[in-house]
Structure formats: C-alpha cells, structure tokens
Scaffold this motif. Structure first.
Motif, PDB file in Angstrom:
ATOM      1  N   LYS A  60      50.586   1.670  19.258  1.00  0.00           N
ATOM      2  CA  LYS A  60      49.318   1.470  18.562  1.00  0.00           C
ATOM      3  C   LYS A  60      49.525   0.870  17.171  1.00  0.00           C
ATOM      4  CE  LYS A  60      47.785   5.679  20.904  1.00  0.00           C
ATOM      5  NZ  LYS A  60      47.461   7.118  20.716  1.00  0.00           N
ATOM      6  N   SER A  61      50.766   0.388  16.941  1.00  0.00           N
ATOM      7  CA  SER A  61      51.139  -0.212  15.645  1.00  0.00           C
ATOM      8  C   SER A  61      50.981   0.779  14.498  1.00  0.00           C
ATOM      9  CB  SER A  61      50.313  -1.480  15.379  1.00  0.00           C
ATOM     10  OG  SER A  61      50.578  -2.453  16.363  1.00  0.00           O
ATOM     11  N   GLN A  62      51.235   2.039  14.773  1.00  0.00           N
ATOM     12  CA  GLN A  62      51.192   3.089  13.750  1.00  0.00           C
ATOM     13  C   GLN A  62      52.607   3.573  13.467  1.00  0.00           C
ATOM     14  OE1 GLN A  62      48.645   6.009  15.545  1.00  0.00           O
ATOM     15  NE2 GLN A  62      46.755   4.904  15.048  1.00  0.00           N
ATOM     16  N   LYS A  63      52.932   3.817  12.216  1.00  0.00           N
ATOM     17  CA  LYS A  63      54.274   4.256  11.858  1.00  0.00           C
ATOM     18  C   LYS A  63      54.482   5.743  12.184  1.00  0.00           C
ATOM     19  CE  LYS A  63      55.611   0.943   8.286  1.00  0.00           C
ATOM     20  NZ  LYS A  63      56.174   0.773   6.926  1.00  0.00           N
ATOM     21  N   ILE A  64      55.745   6.095  12.296  1.00  0.00           N
ATOM     22  CA  ILE A  64      56.127   7.470  12.634  1.00  0.00           C
ATOM     23  C   ILE A  64      56.059   8.348  11.397  1.00  0.00           C
ATOM     24  CG2 ILE A  64      58.045   8.917  13.451  1.00  0.00           C
ATOM     25  CD1 ILE A  64      58.989   6.384  15.018  1.00  0.00           C
ATOM     26  N   THR A  65      55.447   9.521  11.533  1.00  0.00           N
ATOM     27  CA  THR A  65      55.330  10.486  10.432  1.00  0.00           C
ATOM     28  C   THR A  65      55.991  11.799  10.847  1.00  0.00           C
ATOM     29  OG1 THR A  65      53.230  11.339  11.275  1.00  0.00           O
ATOM     30  CG2 THR A  65      53.128   9.475   9.728  1.00  0.00           C
ATOM     31  N   ASN A  66      56.129  12.712   9.896  1.00  0.00           N
ATOM     32  CA  ASN A  66      56.682  14.038  10.208  1.00  0.00           C
ATOM     33  C   ASN A  66      55.829  14.745  11.255  1.00  0.00           C
ATOM     34  OD1 ASN A  66      58.894  13.898   8.529  1.00  0.00           O
ATOM     35  ND2 ASN A  66      57.865  14.864   6.790  1.00  0.00           N
ATOM     36  N   ALA A  67      54.518  14.646  11.093  1.00  0.00           N
ATOM     37  CA  ALA A  67      53.613  15.317  12.031  1.00  0.00           C
ATOM     38  C   ALA A  67      53.772  14.753  13.446  1.00  0.00           C
ATOM     39  CB  ALA A  67      52.169  15.166  11.565  1.00  0.00           C
ATOM     40  N   SER A  68      53.981  13.445  13.551  1.00  0.00           N
ATOM     41  CA  SER A  68      54.121  12.837  14.881  1.00  0.00           C
ATOM     42  C   SER A  68      55.448  13.226  15.522  1.00  0.00           C
ATOM     43  CB  SER A  68      53.989  11.315  14.798  1.00  0.00           C
ATOM     44  OG  SER A  68      55.011  10.747  14.022  1.00  0.00           O
ATOM     45  N   ILE A  69      56.484  13.439  14.705  1.00  0.00           N
ATOM     46  CA  ILE A  69      57.773  13.897  15.249  1.00  0.00           C
ATOM     47  C   ILE A  69      57.634  15.313  15.801  1.00  0.00           C
ATOM     48  CG2 ILE A  69      60.155  14.521  14.663  1.00  0.00           C
ATOM     49  CD1 ILE A  69      60.104  12.247  12.594  1.00  0.00           C
ATOM     50  N   ARG A  70      56.928  16.169  15.068  1.00  0.00           N
ATOM     51  CA  ARG A  70      56.702  17.542  15.552  1.00  0.00           C
ATOM     52  C   ARG A  70      55.910  17.532  16.855  1.00  0.00           C
ATOM     53  NH1 ARG A  70      57.945  21.515  12.010  1.00  0.00           N
ATOM     54  NH2 ARG A  70      58.406  20.896   9.860  1.00  0.00           N
ATOM     55  N   LEU A  71      54.907  16.664  16.922  1.00  0.00           N
ATOM     56  CA  LEU A  71      54.099  16.572  18.141  1.00  0.00           C
ATOM     57  C   LEU A  71      54.946  16.047  19.304  1.00  0.00           C
ATOM     58  CD1 LEU A  71      51.385  16.758  19.587  1.00  0.00           C
ATOM     59  CD2 LEU A  71      50.864  14.448  18.758  1.00  0.00           C
ATOM     60  N   ALA A  72      55.810  15.075  19.037  1.00  0.00           N
ATOM     61  CA  ALA A  72      56.679  14.528  20.089  1.00  0.00           C
ATOM     62  C   ALA A  72      57.624  15.607  20.608  1.00  0.00           C
ATOM     63  CB  ALA A  72      57.472  13.343  19.553  1.00  0.00           C
ATOM     64  N   SER A  73      58.129  16.425  19.698  1.00  0.00           N
ATOM     65  CA  SER A  73      59.013  17.515  20.102  1.00  0.00           C
ATOM     66  C   SER A  73      58.278  18.515  20.982  1.00  0.00           C
ATOM     67  CB  SER A  73      59.581  18.213  18.864  1.00  0.00           C
ATOM     68  OG  SER A  73      60.471  19.243  19.223  1.00  0.00           O
ATOM     69  N   LYS A  74      57.051  18.809  20.624  1.00  0.00           N
ATOM     70  CA  LYS A  74      56.212  19.722  21.413  1.00  0.00           C
ATOM     71  C   LYS A  74      55.959  19.146  22.804  1.00  0.00           C
ATOM     72  CE  LYS A  74      51.598  21.937  21.232  1.00  0.00           C
ATOM     73  NZ  LYS A  74      50.842  21.187  22.240  1.00  0.00           N
ATOM     74  N   LYS A  75      55.632  17.868  22.874  1.00  0.00           N
ATOM     75  CA  LYS A  75      55.361  17.231  24.168  1.00  0.00           C
ATOM     76  C   LYS A  75      56.613  17.194  25.038  1.00  0.00           C
ATOM     77  CE  LYS A  75      51.428  14.242  23.042  1.00  0.00           C
ATOM     78  NZ  LYS A  75      50.949  12.848  23.037  1.00  0.00           N
ATOM     79  N   TYR A  76      57.757  16.916  24.436  1.00  0.00           N
ATOM     80  CA  TYR A  76      58.998  16.886  25.215  1.00  0.00           C
ATOM     81  C   TYR A  76      59.322  18.276  25.758  1.00  0.00           C
ATOM     82  CZ  TYR A  76      63.942  16.484  26.364  1.00  0.00           C
ATOM     83  OH  TYR A  76      65.153  16.534  27.026  1.00  0.00           O
ATOM     84  N   TYR A  77      59.082  19.286  24.945  1.00  0.00           N
ATOM     85  CA  TYR A  77      59.337  20.654  25.413  1.00  0.00           C
ATOM     86  C   TYR A  77      58.404  21.021  26.558  1.00  0.00           C
ATOM     87  CZ  TYR A  77      59.300  25.694  25.692  1.00  0.00           C
ATOM     88  OH  TYR A  77      59.328  26.975  26.178  1.00  0.00           O
TER      89      TYR A  77
END
Length: 711
Positions: free
Chosen positions: A415-432
C-alpha cells in the motif's frame, strides 16, 4: 519504493532450502551467498570457527542459518585446491526412501517380526544411502579438482581408485538381511511381542472388542500395524540391546575399505584433508541420530588419522556425540542467548539487534535498495529501537524475519506505506496466530502419526497455556501490589510479564516449546539467592495475541526486573508436571510418584515393585486419548502432506513443487510425489501453467475439510 524487490527480499529470507538462493541470481548476480552472507558475530567469527581444522557441531533451531553458514564455508573451501569438501543433506536422502520396497523373506521360521525386519532394512538403507552419497560426492569433486593431473607416477592408478569408490558405493546401497544380523532381530522381535502381550493384558476389553471381527489374515495385518517402528525403537532404550544392535549394523558396512580408499585419495593427490558437511542431522529421530553417529560419523572421524573432518548441523539439546570426543570437537551455537551472552540483558540485546540490522542492511544492499525507503526511521534512536524490536519479534531467526517482512509487505509495503513499530508488532501477532499457534491444533486434528506424538504435543499445549495463565496471574498480583513490595510501585501502565526463570534442570521440559518458538531461552542469570537460573521469554507475537506486555520497564531501577521472585516459575512447572505425569513400570504396570524420580535414576530405573521391569515417565491424559479416538481417521494426512496443503492455503496462490519445498524444508521431488497423491485424493488440482511449469492449488473440498470455519 520498489515493491517487487521488497517481496523478493522477504522470500529470500523465508526459504528453507539450502542458502544458495539460485532463484535470485537474476536479481543479485551469480553466487548470491557471497553477497548475502552475514556472520552472526563480528569478524566472521562463526564462519572462521566452522572453517577450522577441527570437527565441528553447529547448533541452532530451525531457520537460524545453519545451512547458510555451511554454504558460505563450502564456498570458501572451493578456492583451496588442497581440500575436498562435500555437502550431504541427510534429511533429503531419507525422504526419498520407501519403507515398502524391501523384499520380504521367510521370517516366521526365523522368529523375526515383519515390522522389525522392515524397520531394520529401512534403517540400513538410510545409513547406506548417506555413505553412498558421500562417496559419490567425493568422486564428483575429485573430477572438478582435476586430481588426475596430480596422479602421475603414483602407486595406485586414479581410475582404479575411482572404480573402487564406485563399487563400494553400490555395495552399501544394497539393503538386505545378513546372517550376523538375525540374532539381534530375533531378540528385538521377542521384546516387541512381550510388550504387546503386556499391553493386551492391561487392555483386555479393547482386545476383545477388536478381536473376533476380523479374519485370521486381517488379525495378522492388524498385528503388523500395531507392531510399529515405535515399538522397535523402544526396545533400543535398553543400552545393552542398543549397543549390540549398533555393532551389528556397523559390521554391515565396509568402513575399513572406505577409510583406506579416502586416505589413499588424500595422500596420493597431495591433499590436506576431506571436509564433509552433514546438514539436517537433527531431523532424524533420536534412535536414528545415535545410529548415524555410531555407524557413520564416529568411524569417519576417529579412524581417518585427521584426513577427514566433519561439520555437522544439529538442533540444541539434540546432539549425540557417541564415540566422538566432544573435547576434541568445536561446538558453536547460533542461538542469540549463547552468541551474545553478557552480564546484563541490555548489552545482550544491543549485540543481537546489531546483527538483525547487519542482516537486513546486507539483504537490502544486495537487491540495490535502501532500508530508509521502507522503514519509518524518523531518527537514529527510532532506527535503533526498530532493529531491537525486529530482534525481539524474531529471536534473531532469519526465517522468522522473512515471515515478518512478508506480512509487512502485504500490510504496508503493498500500500506504499512505510514500516512502523506498531506494524512490526501486528506482523508478529499475525505470524503467531496464523502459523505458530495453529501448529498444535492442525497437527493433532489431522496428522496421521503415532499417538505418542499427539500426546506429547497435547501436553506441550497444556504447558504453554499453563505458562500463559501463570504470567497473567503474576501481572494481576503486581498490579494489585500482592507481590514485590515497593519494587513495582513506579511502573506506569500494565506491567510486563513476558519473561520467567527456571532452574537449569527444567530445560528439557521446555525444549519442545522452544524448538517451535513459543518460548526462547533468553539469558543465564542468578536469582536473588545467588543460584543459577535460566530466563525464558515468550514469543512477542504470543504476547501481542494474549494482550500481555513484552519486555521490561525502562529505567535503571528495573535492570534486574526478571530476578524478582514472582517471575520464578520452577515450583509452578513442577506442580504442572506432578498433575500430568507419573512413573510407570513397563513390566508390572505399577505407578510411582514423580517425587522418587531421583532415587530411581540411581538404580537405573529398576522397578521397586517387581524388580524386573524398567520404569519410565508416562504422561497422564486419559481424556485426551478419548478425544483422539473420536477423530476422523479417514481425513487424516501424513504430516508432510498436511504441511503442503497448509502452505497452499496460507499462500493463497498456485505454486510449483520447488516453491512449496522451499517453504516447508522438503525436497521438490518429495513434494511433487505427494501433490500427485493429494491430487488423486481430490484435495489438490495440478495443472500446467502458461510458463510450462506444473503448479498446484487446493480444491474446494480440501479448503472446506481442513480450513473451514467449523474447524
């Protein structure tokens, strides 16, 4: 922001197969390993240790980069004309073996069970294939080094030696029953029969229910199925039987000839040594690991007069050295808690975060893009914090970092949006939630495997839930002021409870959860009484899923946060084990309390009740056994088949066998065969794509059966 390159960066980190990364040569040039390799320690310390002249065991969980280190090491050795190096992927050799191809001889008159016979021959075939592949690779690499030019005037002709190596290779591949193997197989078969008789005496009602419904032939077939290879392996728990069996298997292979021919090759060609890389060693079960070491590795290592050096990749806690002297071998761990051990957690985290950053920078540079275009680094402090979060979310496992980047690609980059701390936490949650957490339920519900495997996974799931509940209870007590006195009074917001400590003796209890990344050993430390303990951390995605705070509060006063007594879980885990385990005799069936475990160990686990049997720890799960009995066996798949359909579901696209194999750590040949089988079962559609490649995707029936809402 180049979306395609970011996607390829994530894919290059996600892939399981050996890190030669040929799929990306068009993007980063030939020999990708030269550009992508990043050592876990400064100065290439890990690589240099592997390149040393010692036998080396490289330890690390799945995805920590063992194969990458081996690929880089072998690339370095190829430039040295005085060394031959060969690579053996142990697991891929075993995957192509077929347990049904062994010819069945007249066994009844010899007193050998069919299962004992077939399990033995399959085991010999596995070991023989490893030895054969080793000799084949030696011949191939000798030709690449044009050793013939060095052979002028030597005592033994080059062609003669190559023919001899080829002949031995063919001989060790032939798996047949030999006369000297019969006595031990008779003994093992008798042990299996006795065990079955004992089990039947404990379960008469079940036997009566099964018996009588089948014809004699059907009963014999059922008996063969029940005498599984698990029963064979259990007989080898007896040290005397195992030693006799391993000696018998060793005699089946002409190691005297093999070592002599390799030494001739080394000396006549003026070489220094042969270096053999054995990868995926820990994928074998424990009995096969022991035999692999005792039958293959030990003779190569101990009888070659320093001309052969071994490099073996293995999982932590699953290393068997056998007759290899650990004092004369190097053991290197790739897990961050060992690599970056320091007096304080903060120092360890800085070193670990530095590696995460170096790994990503090298990967982005190789694809000729800048991290700044994709990560929201508003300041240098923000950059440091984000790299620290990458480490915390992945435990510094490159493959998990790849999975996180893949999710971030879908959530942000696309979506042409940069990666933030919050998005990393969300990605970790989704992977889990999407990958790690589903491991328990999907495997227990649909995997066709021995009950013992399901029981172990069930108990690990119960232990995980117990740890999570304990962490939530500690959080409640901290918030209410019930623990810690005034230590926690200045904490703002929800107190972190992601870490806990246990005594070193409980490492084995947590090993399976750690191997599957639910928890990770974090640091060796001292508790308030000065006793040595191990701090463990729950996976960040798990904490995000359970709405728990990961880490520790900021401020110097909290530098020893996890040394507080409320985070000491030793007593709690012992309570869990006492409710879920007992000690049971394999002869008389008597049960003993876990409290006498130490005493039984002193007397080699002899049963104090009957003095005949050997005791062992048994999991208590009668309710779970009833659950397993109710499962629909008709829809169960073998574990590898379940992995294949899971990947196709998760990726939601048509995939080649090679693409699937790269993500599940299997050979593309195996995946090709299994997708064909799944196609015949009506679970997969295999069609040729416009580019000529055969690709697979799931049928509606498969989606509804294994991934529908009701499941």
């Amino acid at each position: 922001m180049d979306l395609d390159k970011f996607s390829k960066i994530s894919e290059s980190l996600r892939q399981y197969r050996r890190a030669e990364l040929r799929d990306f040569e068009s993007d980063i040039g030939a020999k990708p390993i030269e550009k992508l390799y990043v050592d876990a320690l400064p100065g290439n310390a890990v690589l240099n240790s592997v390149l040393s002249s010692n036998t080396t065991f490289l330890l690390g969980r799945k995805g920590t980069g063992k194969s990458t280190v081996f690929a880089k090491a072998q690339s370095s050795l190829r430039g040295k004309s005085e060394i031959i190096s060969v690579y053996i992927d142990v697991k891929s050799l075993i995957e192509v073996l077929d347990s049904n191809t062994s010819p069945v001889v007249e066994l009844e008159s010899m007193g050998i069970s069919i299962v004992a016979y077939r399990t033995h021959l399959l085991r010999k075939a596995m070991l023989g294939r490893v030895i054969s592949e080793l000799l084949k690779e030696i011949r191939a690499n000798s030709e690449k080094l044009t050793l013939l030019d060095r052979w002028r005037g030597k005592k033994k002709q080059y062609d003669e030696l190559m023919h001899c190596l080829s002949s031995i290779s063919e001989r060790v591949r032939s798996s047949r029953l030999e006369q000297h193997e019969i006595p031990i197989l008779q003994r093992i078969s008798q042990q299996i029969r006795v065990k079955k008789q004992q089990e039947n005496s404990y379960q008469k009602s079940d036997s009566a229910r099964v018996g009588g419904k089948a014809s004699l032939t059907q009963a014999e077939m059922n008996a063969e199925l029940n005498e599984s290879s698990v029963d064979f392996d259990k007989t080898l728990d007896d040290t005397e039987i195992y030693n006799e069996y391993s000696d018998v298997v060793l005699k089946s292979f002409p190691f005297g000839e093999i070592i002599e021919e390799i030494q001739t090759l080394i000396s006549e060609a003026g070489l220094l040594r042969l270096v053999v890389f054995f990868d995926d060693f820990s994928e074998l079960n424990f009995v096969d690991q022991r035999l692999f070491v005792d039958v293959v590795l030990s003779p190569l290592n101990n009888s070659s007069n320093e001309t052969i050096k071994l490099k073996v990749a293995a999982y932590p806690g699953r290393v068997y050295y056998g007759k290899i002297d650990p004092g004369k071998a190097d053991t290197i761990s790739l897990d961050f808690s060992d690599l970056y051990e320091a007096s304080e957690v903060q120092e360890m985290e800085r070193s670990a975060a530095s590696y995460a950053e170096r790994l990503l920078v090298a990967r982005f540079d190789a694809f000729e893009v800048s991290m700044n275009d994709y990560f929201d680094f508003s300041s240098e402090i923000e950059r440091i914090e984000m790299m620290r979060l990458i480490f915390q979310a992945s435990f510094n496992v490159p493959r998990i970092i790849g999975h996180l980047l893949h999710t971030l690609y879908l959530d942000r980059i696309s979506k042409s949006q940069k990666i933030t701390n919050a998005s990393i936490r969300l990605a970790s949650k989704k992977y889990y939630e999407g990958t790690i957490e589903k491991y328990f339920d999907r495997m227990n519900r649909y995997a066709l495997e021995p009950f013992e495997n399901k029981l172990d996974r069930h108990n690990q799931n119960e232990l995980l839930r117990y740890l999570i509940n304990e962490a939530k209870e500690v959080r409640r007590k901290i918030s209410s002021g019930d623990v810690g006195g005034g230590y926690f009074i200045n904490i703002k917001g929800t107190p972190p409870t992601s870490h806990f400590t246990v005594i070193p003796g409980l490492e084995e209890v947590l090993a399976s959860l750690e191997q599957n990344f639910f928890v990770s050993r974090y640091k060796n430390m001292r508790d308030k009484n000065g006793n040595g303990v191990i701090a463990y951390a729950l996976f960040l995605g798990l904490c995000e899923s359970e709405r728990m705070v990961w880490g520790y509060p900021e401020g110097r006063e909290f530098r020893h946060y996890f040394q507080q007594r409320c985070f000491e879980y030793t007593r709690a885990i012992h309570q869990f084990l006492s409710r879920n385990q007992t000690i049971k005799c394999n002869y008389c069936g008597a049960c003993h309390p876990m409290e006498i475990k130490a005493s039984l160990e002193l007397y080699k686990w002899k049963c104090p009740e009957c003095a005949e049997g050997i005791c062992g720890i048994t999991n208590l799960a009668e309710d779970f056994k009833d659950e397993v009995e109710k499962l629909d066996k008709e829809i169960m798949l073998e574990p590898v088949e379940l992995e294949i359909v899971s990947i196709l579901h998760d990726e939601s696209k048509r995939m080649r066998a090679g693409e699937i194999s790269a993500l599940i750590d299997k050979t593309h040949q195996l995946v090709g065969r299994r997708t064909s089988k799944l196609r015949d079962m009506g679970l997969i559609i295999k069609e040729q794509d416009h580019d000529g490649h055969m690709k697979s995707n799931l049928t509606v029936r498969c989606e509804e059966t294994y991934f529908g809402e009701k499941h």
